[in-house]
Design an enzyme around this catalytic site. Sequence first.
Site, short mmCIF file in Angstrom:
data_model
loop_
_atom_site.label_atom_id
_atom_site.label_comp_id
_atom_site.label_asym_id
_atom_site.label_seq_id
_atom_site.Cartn_x
_atom_site.Cartn_y
_atom_site.Cartn_z
N ARG A 1 -1.55 6.23 7.87
CA ARG A 1 -1.74 6.46 6.44
C ARG A 1 -1.29 7.86 6.05
NH1 ARG A 1 -7.33 2.91 5.96
NH2 ARG A 1 -6.32 0.96 6.65
N LYS B 1 -5.50 -9.04 11.78
CA LYS B 1 -5.44 -7.61 11.50
C LYS B 1 -6.81 -7.13 11.06
CE LYS B 1 -3.20 -4.18 8.57
NZ LYS B 1 -2.10 -3.88 7.64
N LYS C 1 -3.61 -6.91 15.79
CA LYS C 1 -3.49 -5.49 15.48
C LYS C 1 -4.85 -4.92 15.16
CE LYS C 1 -1.44 -2.60 12.00
NZ LYS C 1 -1.33 -2.53 10.59
N CYS D 1 0.81 -1.23 0.00
CA CYS D 1 0.00 0.00 0.00
C CYS D 1 0.84 1.27 0.00
CB CYS D 1 -1.01 0.00 1.14
SG CYS D 1 -0.28 -0.11 2.77
C1 PBG Z 1 0.42 -1.71 5.80
C2 PBG Z 1 0.33 -1.39 7.25
C3 PBG Z 1 -0.54 -0.52 7.91
C4 PBG Z 1 -0.15 -0.51 9.23
C5 PBG Z 1 0.92 -1.37 9.36
N1 PBG Z 1 1.20 -1.92 8.11
C6 PBG Z 1 -1.64 0.32 7.38
C7 PBG Z 1 -2.88 -0.27 6.90
O1 PBG Z 1 -3.08 -1.49 6.90
O2 PBG Z 1 -3.67 0.52 6.41
C8 PBG Z 1 -0.78 0.32 10.32
C9 PBG Z 1 0.14 0.69 11.42
C10 PBG Z 1 -0.35 1.79 12.30
O3 PBG Z 1 -1.48 2.32 12.17
O4 PBG Z 1 0.43 2.16 13.17
N2 PBG Z 1 -0.65 -2.41 5.28
#
Ligand code: PBG
Length: 327
Positions: free
Chosen positions: A204, A194, A247, A121
């Site tokens: 983001r 997640k 997470k 991403c």
């Molecule tokens: C990548 C990723 C994200 C996070 C960790 N790896 C963002 C998402 O999934 O949108 C979030 C980490 C955070 O909010 O501290 N996919």
Amino acid sequence: MRQNQRPRRLRGNMSLRQMVRETRIDSASLVYPVFVVEGTNKKEEISSMPGQYRYSIDRLLEEIKDLIDLGILSILLFGIPKEKDACGKEAYNDNGIIQRALVAIKKNYPQMYCITDICMCEYTSHGHCGILQGDRVDNDKTLIYLNKIALSHAKAGADMVAPSDMMDYRIASMRECLDQHGYEEIPIMSYAVKYASSFYGPFRDAADSAPAFGDRKSYQMDYHNALEGEKEALLDIEEGADIVMVKPALAYQDMIKRIKDISRVPVAAYSVSGEYAMVKAAAIKGWIDEEQMIGEMAVAAYRSGASIYITYFAKEIAKLIKEGRIG
Ligand code: PBG
């Protein structure tokens, strides 16, 4: 009044309270997430995460020295590439931002344990975590790209890879790819449980990775579901995950406990950007005791069953531990 059990008896003195503590933590289990950008001499503060920065590689090295001095042994690396395209090719460029950061860190601080986030991403023009087919993320096509990213990180010196994309079957596919190329010693920490969460908002901003259309709900989990989280974790372990992660952390303590209870691998909890931002914002307003709250949040994750805690507050926690105020 006769009472056999008087719980307060074990709370009467500080040494005693420390003696009977049920949860002990130390800095060796903390992981500090860092953001790396192109260029030199850059240390740009992330507006929604005061105290967190995007570092160019040269400035990141200074930060790593501070982390080592504080007893923090591992970092989780996120890259912000110079350009983005539909297939996120900078993510698997052997000369990309993460790859060069790894080489520089390992040259200067070989003892710093480097975990890399494997996802697309931050590297795709559309901001989704995979390869698009129309407006859907194509699961199996994405696996090929994730493997390329993991392999390229391993070649550059990553100690561990952490896929965060939430595609099905990615752990099996990545394990096989790493093994085929001689990286069977590199562990995989799976972002297994997640959730599609608004707690990722500040991240983001930090990584410039918000999806250009739609949301991530077709790959990240619905937060109403707990059994599905268990299924994800068990599948990933079967596929070869060495560590499974839950997470976010704060609003998902039940999941940390559930995953701990059903698995025989270490469980990591990721206290995400939104958790950090909430505490910081309230602290700046003077509404809360920031240090105490950081300590409570951290201990809660360990008490729930985490043995690894990924947090933007790693430095503050390491100091609290050093001063004997938690742990
Ligand atoms: C990548 C990723 C994200 C996070 C960790 N790896 C963002 C998402 O999934 O949108 C979030 C980490 C955070 O909010 O501290 N996919």
